[in-house]
Scaffold this motif. Sequence first.
Motif, PDB file in Angstrom:
ATOM      1  N   UNK A  12      43.219  42.583  34.715  1.00  0.00           N
ATOM      2  CA  UNK A  12      42.586  41.803  33.671  1.00  0.00           C
ATOM      3  C   UNK A  12      41.595  40.870  34.340  1.00  0.00           C
ATOM      4  N   UNK A  13      40.349  40.882  33.877  1.00  0.00           N
ATOM      5  CA  UNK A  13      39.325  40.007  34.440  1.00  0.00           C
ATOM      6  C   UNK A  13      38.721  39.167  33.327  1.00  0.00           C
ATOM      7  N   UNK A  14      38.393  37.952  33.677  1.00  0.00           N
ATOM      8  CA  UNK A  14      37.786  37.005  32.734  1.00  0.00           C
ATOM      9  C   UNK A  14      38.603  36.899  31.452  1.00  0.00           C
ATOM     10  N   UNK A  15      39.914  36.926  31.594  1.00  0.00           N
ATOM     11  CA  UNK A  15      40.774  36.823  30.417  1.00  0.00           C
ATOM     12  C   UNK A  15      40.740  35.408  29.859  1.00  0.00           C
ATOM     13  N   UNK A  16      40.888  35.267  28.553  1.00  0.00           N
ATOM     14  CA  UNK A  16      40.867  33.916  27.962  1.00  0.00           C
ATOM     15  C   UNK A  16      42.101  33.116  28.370  1.00  0.00           C
ATOM     16  N   UNK A  22      50.363  33.975  26.330  1.00  0.00           N
ATOM     17  CA  UNK A  22      50.874  35.211  25.731  1.00  0.00           C
ATOM     18  C   UNK A  22      51.600  36.036  26.785  1.00  0.00           C
ATOM     19  N   UNK A  23      51.012  36.137  27.951  1.00  0.00           N
ATOM     20  CA  UNK A  23      51.615  36.919  29.025  1.00  0.00           C
ATOM     21  C   UNK A  23      52.941  36.305  29.476  1.00  0.00           C
ATOM     22  N   UNK A  24      53.012  34.981  29.505  1.00  0.00           N
ATOM     23  CA  UNK A  24      54.259  34.301  29.873  1.00  0.00           C
ATOM     24  C   UNK A  24      55.372  34.630  28.882  1.00  0.00           C
ATOM     25  N   UNK A  25      55.025  34.737  27.615  1.00  0.00           N
ATOM     26  CA  UNK A  25      56.009  35.093  26.591  1.00  0.00           C
ATOM     27  C   UNK A  25      56.440  36.552  26.743  1.00  0.00           C
ATOM     28  N   UNK A  26      55.515  37.422  27.110  1.00  0.00           N
ATOM     29  CA  UNK A  26      55.814  38.855  27.224  1.00  0.00           C
ATOM     30  C   UNK A  26      56.563  39.228  28.500  1.00  0.00           C
ATOM     31  N   UNK A  39      47.758  42.555  37.113  1.00  0.00           N
ATOM     32  CA  UNK A  39      47.086  41.525  37.892  1.00  0.00           C
ATOM     33  C   UNK A  39      46.114  40.763  36.995  1.00  0.00           C
ATOM     34  N   UNK A  40      46.300  39.455  36.928  1.00  0.00           N
ATOM     35  CA  UNK A  40      45.390  38.596  36.182  1.00  0.00           C
ATOM     36  C   UNK A  40      44.410  37.990  37.180  1.00  0.00           C
ATOM     37  N   UNK A  41      43.157  38.422  37.128  1.00  0.00           N
ATOM     38  CA  UNK A  41      42.158  38.009  38.116  1.00  0.00           C
ATOM     39  C   UNK A  41      41.384  36.769  37.712  1.00  0.00           C
ATOM     40  N   UNK A  42      41.226  36.503  36.438  1.00  0.00           N
ATOM     41  CA  UNK A  42      40.402  35.380  36.005  1.00  0.00           C
ATOM     42  C   UNK A  42      38.957  35.593  36.413  1.00  0.00           C
ATOM     43  N   UNK A  43      38.367  34.597  37.054  1.00  0.00           N
ATOM     44  CA  UNK A  43      36.980  34.705  37.512  1.00  0.00           C
ATOM     45  C   UNK A  43      36.877  35.078  38.989  1.00  0.00           C
ATOM     46  N   UNK A  44      38.012  35.277  39.650  1.00  0.00           N
ATOM     47  CA  UNK A  44      38.017  35.655  41.067  1.00  0.00           C
ATOM     48  C   UNK A  44      38.239  37.160  41.170  1.00  0.00           C
ATOM     49  N   UNK A  45      37.324  37.818  41.871  1.00  0.00           N
ATOM     50  CA  UNK A  45      37.372  39.271  41.926  1.00  0.00           C
ATOM     51  C   UNK A  45      37.819  39.815  43.278  1.00  0.00           C
ATOM     52  N   UNK A  46      38.416  38.987  44.136  1.00  0.00           N
ATOM     53  CA  UNK A  46      38.848  39.434  45.460  1.00  0.00           C
ATOM     54  C   UNK A  46      39.857  40.577  45.363  1.00  0.00           C
ATOM     55  N   UNK A  47      40.879  40.405  44.540  1.00  0.00           N
ATOM     56  CA  UNK A  47      41.910  41.445  44.392  1.00  0.00           C
ATOM     57  C   UNK A  47      41.328  42.709  43.772  1.00  0.00           C
ATOM     58  N   UNK A  48      40.402  42.537  42.830  1.00  0.00           N
ATOM     59  CA  UNK A  48      39.763  43.683  42.184  1.00  0.00           C
ATOM     60  C   UNK A  48      38.941  44.473  43.198  1.00  0.00           C
ATOM     61  N   UNK A  49      38.204  43.755  44.043  1.00  0.00           N
ATOM     62  CA  UNK A  49      37.371  44.420  45.046  1.00  0.00           C
ATOM     63  C   UNK A  49      38.199  45.063  46.155  1.00  0.00           C
ATOM     64  N   UNK A  50      39.434  44.616  46.331  1.00  0.00           N
ATOM     65  CA  UNK A  50      40.278  45.235  47.355  1.00  0.00           C
ATOM     66  C   UNK A  50      40.724  46.635  46.949  1.00  0.00           C
ATOM     67  N   UNK A  51      40.747  46.914  45.645  1.00  0.00           N
ATOM     68  CA  UNK A  51      41.187  48.244  45.201  1.00  0.00           C
ATOM     69  C   UNK A  51      40.052  49.103  44.646  1.00  0.00           C
ATOM     70  N   UNK A  52      38.973  48.456  44.167  1.00  0.00           N
ATOM     71  CA  UNK A  52      37.831  49.200  43.621  1.00  0.00           C
ATOM     72  C   UNK A  52      36.588  48.789  44.393  1.00  0.00           C
ATOM     73  N   UNK A  53      35.889  49.768  44.920  1.00  0.00           N
ATOM     74  CA  UNK A  53      34.666  49.509  45.675  1.00  0.00           C
ATOM     75  C   UNK A  53      33.626  48.872  44.763  1.00  0.00           C
ATOM     76  N   UNK A  54      32.902  47.874  45.266  1.00  0.00           N
ATOM     77  CA  UNK A  54      31.925  47.159  44.444  1.00  0.00           C
ATOM     78  C   UNK A  54      30.770  48.052  43.986  1.00  0.00           C
TER      79      UNK A  54
END
Length: 123
Positions: A12-16, A22-26, A39-54
């Motif tokens: 999840x990226x740029x999630x509100x 909601x996720x804490x409840x689930x 994985x909740x990435x927010x505005x940081x894409x380090x983890x996303x870039x570790x698995x998907x090439x930019x």
Amino acid sequence: DVVPMRLRRYDFVKEPTFWDMVFTVLKPFMKAKLLNRVLLNGDKFDKLHSSINSEFLPTDLGGKLPAHSNKEFIESLLASDAQFEEDHKFGFVKMNVNSGNSVSKSGDADMQGLGGTFKKLDI
């Protein structure tokens, strides 16, 4: 257990901000295997870039592809208004085939016959 897909990771990226609540409840209802894949990435894409090439990500996710736009999809959907109106004018009819002696609690026909909602055709 019932998702018909086998995904290794849910990013999840740029999630509100309310999504964290909601996720804490689930979380208590989710299995540990699934929790490890979310994985909740927010505005940081380090983890996303570790698995998907930019190279394969749009620029708004820190990648090299042009930003993704739904403009064409929305335009094609709005162009279909006439078809939606045409389909809607026929309406739907609820049919209860075995309504008198059905064992179904809803009153619909159960496994003994046909039941459900059918499209009414004026021919």
